[in-house]
Design an enzyme around this catalytic site. Structure first.
Site, PDB file in Angstrom:
ATOM      1  N   GLU A  36      38.904  19.748  19.670  1.00  0.00           N
ATOM      2  CA  GLU A  36      39.900  20.429  18.820  1.00  0.00           C
ATOM      3  C   GLU A  36      39.199  21.272  17.771  1.00  0.00           C
ATOM      4  OE1 GLU A  36      42.503  17.458  17.205  1.00  0.00           O
ATOM      5  OE2 GLU A  36      43.334  16.957  19.174  1.00  0.00           O
ATOM      6  N   HIS A 124      46.723  46.254  26.803  1.00  0.00           N
ATOM      7  CA  HIS A 124      47.171  46.606  28.153  1.00  0.00           C
ATOM      8  C   HIS A 124      48.664  46.913  28.234  1.00  0.00           C
ATOM      9  CE1 HIS A 124      46.665  46.782  32.464  1.00  0.00           C
ATOM     10  NE2 HIS A 124      47.765  46.084  32.577  1.00  0.00           N
ATOM     11  N   LYS A 188      45.138  51.682  44.629  1.00  0.00           N
ATOM     12  CA  LYS A 188      44.634  50.308  44.727  1.00  0.00           C
ATOM     13  C   LYS A 188      45.807  49.364  44.981  1.00  0.00           C
ATOM     14  CE  LYS A 188      44.015  47.618  40.872  1.00  0.00           C
ATOM     15  NZ  LYS A 188      43.429  47.242  39.562  1.00  0.00           N
ATOM     16  N   ASP A 214      38.647  52.485  33.173  1.00  0.00           N
ATOM     17  CA  ASP A 214      39.688  51.446  33.212  1.00  0.00           C
ATOM     18  C   ASP A 214      39.800  50.831  31.825  1.00  0.00           C
ATOM     19  OD1 ASP A 214      41.665  49.907  34.333  1.00  0.00           O
ATOM     20  OD2 ASP A 214      40.416  49.081  35.928  1.00  0.00           O
ATOM     21  N   SER A 218      37.507  42.889  34.503  1.00  0.00           N
ATOM     22  CA  SER A 218      37.540  41.425  34.432  1.00  0.00           C
ATOM     23  C   SER A 218      36.552  40.846  35.449  1.00  0.00           C
ATOM     24  CB  SER A 218      38.971  40.950  34.677  1.00  0.00           C
ATOM     25  OG  SER A 218      39.041  39.573  34.648  1.00  0.00           O
ATOM     26  N   THR A 219      36.990  40.664  36.690  1.00  0.00           N
ATOM     27  CA  THR A 219      36.045  40.167  37.702  1.00  0.00           C
ATOM     28  C   THR A 219      35.071  41.267  38.122  1.00  0.00           C
ATOM     29  OG1 THR A 219      37.476  40.853  39.525  1.00  0.00           O
ATOM     30  CG2 THR A 219      37.794  38.618  38.662  1.00  0.00           C
ATOM     31  N   GLY A 220      35.464  42.519  37.945  1.00  0.00           N
ATOM     32  CA  GLY A 220      34.657  43.651  38.410  1.00  0.00           C
ATOM     33  C   GLY A 220      35.021  44.061  39.832  1.00  0.00           C
ATOM     34  N   THR A 222      37.685  45.423  41.109  1.00  0.00           N
ATOM     35  CA  THR A 222      38.260  46.771  41.232  1.00  0.00           C
ATOM     36  C   THR A 222      37.149  47.812  41.192  1.00  0.00           C
ATOM     37  OG1 THR A 222      40.278  46.044  40.124  1.00  0.00           O
ATOM     38  CG2 THR A 222      39.847  48.419  40.122  1.00  0.00           C
TER      39      THR A 222
END
Ligand code: R5P
Length: 289
Positions: A36, A124, A188, A214, A218-220, A222
């Site tokens: 916490e 976003h 896409k 972009d 995030s993950t890459g 795209t």
């Protein structure tokens, strides 16, 4: 004004406080053994306007931000501005499948409840800039795209901006205007949180310095898919820029595919070449009048 930096935006808060000549707030942030969060405000904030800069990347960052905002009010701060260079959950801005939580709205409403004002950077769920609202929560969205294009323009002799999907087309058009060049977009289709497919269409990028732009990486996934596709049309170079660099899969996945990749420091990363500190400082100066 007193500027506090959450644990995920320490250097940004330092920069901003120096820029506007404000005191840098003192606080103690730690974790209890069970995980916490513990937070204590150490500066005297009575009747002072305060800003908390915290890039919300994880749930822990979010909880820390909420503790900051509420503790500052409890300590007698006058105005408490929540500055969120990156705001997690912003991509869940619609109910895509019935029954889903509208996370962006939930998070924003909680932050609104505990603050006097909210400032975001290229969030976003808002494509425009300046004053805006999302599900009746008001906020100011700052624009880091001109900082990215100013950095890149002198480094690209034949620029052309490519949006990696239709959703980013407006941003690509805007960046192309700033750079004085053409733009196009790629079709896409998202299959899952980590998988996308490109729907083929010819791209006139031969001999061009392509900029794939972009808001978030995030993950890459795209960018890798789009860069592979763009590469087939023989550009001179492939450059990538984003505002928020999350890189959940690291940077190695881009190796050998790109000539350049840069981001801002809304989320600190090894490729944070553009500092959004002056942008935030300008906004807080406006607040100071
Ligand atoms: C989605 O709408 C965003 O603008 C980005 O295109 C997306 O977050 C990129 O995700 P990833 O890097 O995981 O492909």
């Amino acid at each position: 004004m007193i500027v506090f930096g959450g644990s995920n935006s320490v250097s940004l808060a330092w920069d901003v406080s120096k820029d506007i000549g404000a005191q840098l707030g003192k606080s103690e942030v730690k974790k209890f053994p069970d995980g916490e969060a513990y937070l204590r405000i150490l500066s005297d904030v009575r009747n002072q306007d305060c800003a908390v800069i915290q890039s919300v990347r994880t749930n822990d960052h979010l909880v820390e931000l909420l503790l900051f905002l509420d503790a500052l009010r409890d300590q007698g701060a006058r105005e408490v501005v929540a500055v969120l260079p990156y705001l997690a959950y912003s991509r869940q801005d619609k109910v895509f499948a019935s029954g889903e939580a509208l996370s962006a709205k939930t998070i924003l409403k909680i932050i609104e409840e505990l603050s006097s004002r909210i400032v975001t950077v290229n969030t976003h769920f808002m494509r425009g800039f300046g004053e805006g609202s999302f599900h009746r929560v008001r906020f100011t969205n700052l624009d880091a795209i001109p900082l990215l294009t100013s950095y890149l323009r002198p480094r690209m002799s034949h620029p052309m901006v490519i949006a990696p999907d239709a959703g980013s087309l407006g941003m690509a058009k805007y960046a192309a205007e700033l750079m004085g060049c053409e733009f196009d977009h790629i079709k896409k289709k998202r299959i899952s949180g980590s998988e996308v497919i490109i729907e083929t269409k010819p791209l006139a990028v031969k001999g061009m310095d392509v900029l794939i732009l972009d808001d978030i990486i995030s993950t890459g996934g795209t960018i890798v898919k789009v860069a592979d596709f763009v590469g087939e049309w023989k550009p001179k170079s492939i450059n990538v820029a984003c505002v928020h660099a999350l890189f959940t899969n690291g940077l190695d996945i881009f190796r050998g595919k790109l000539d350049r990749i840069i981001a801002t420091n809304t989320v600190e990363s090894p490729i944070s070449r553009v500092n959004v500190g002056p942008l935030i400082a300008r906004e807080l100066k406006r607040e100071l009048g």
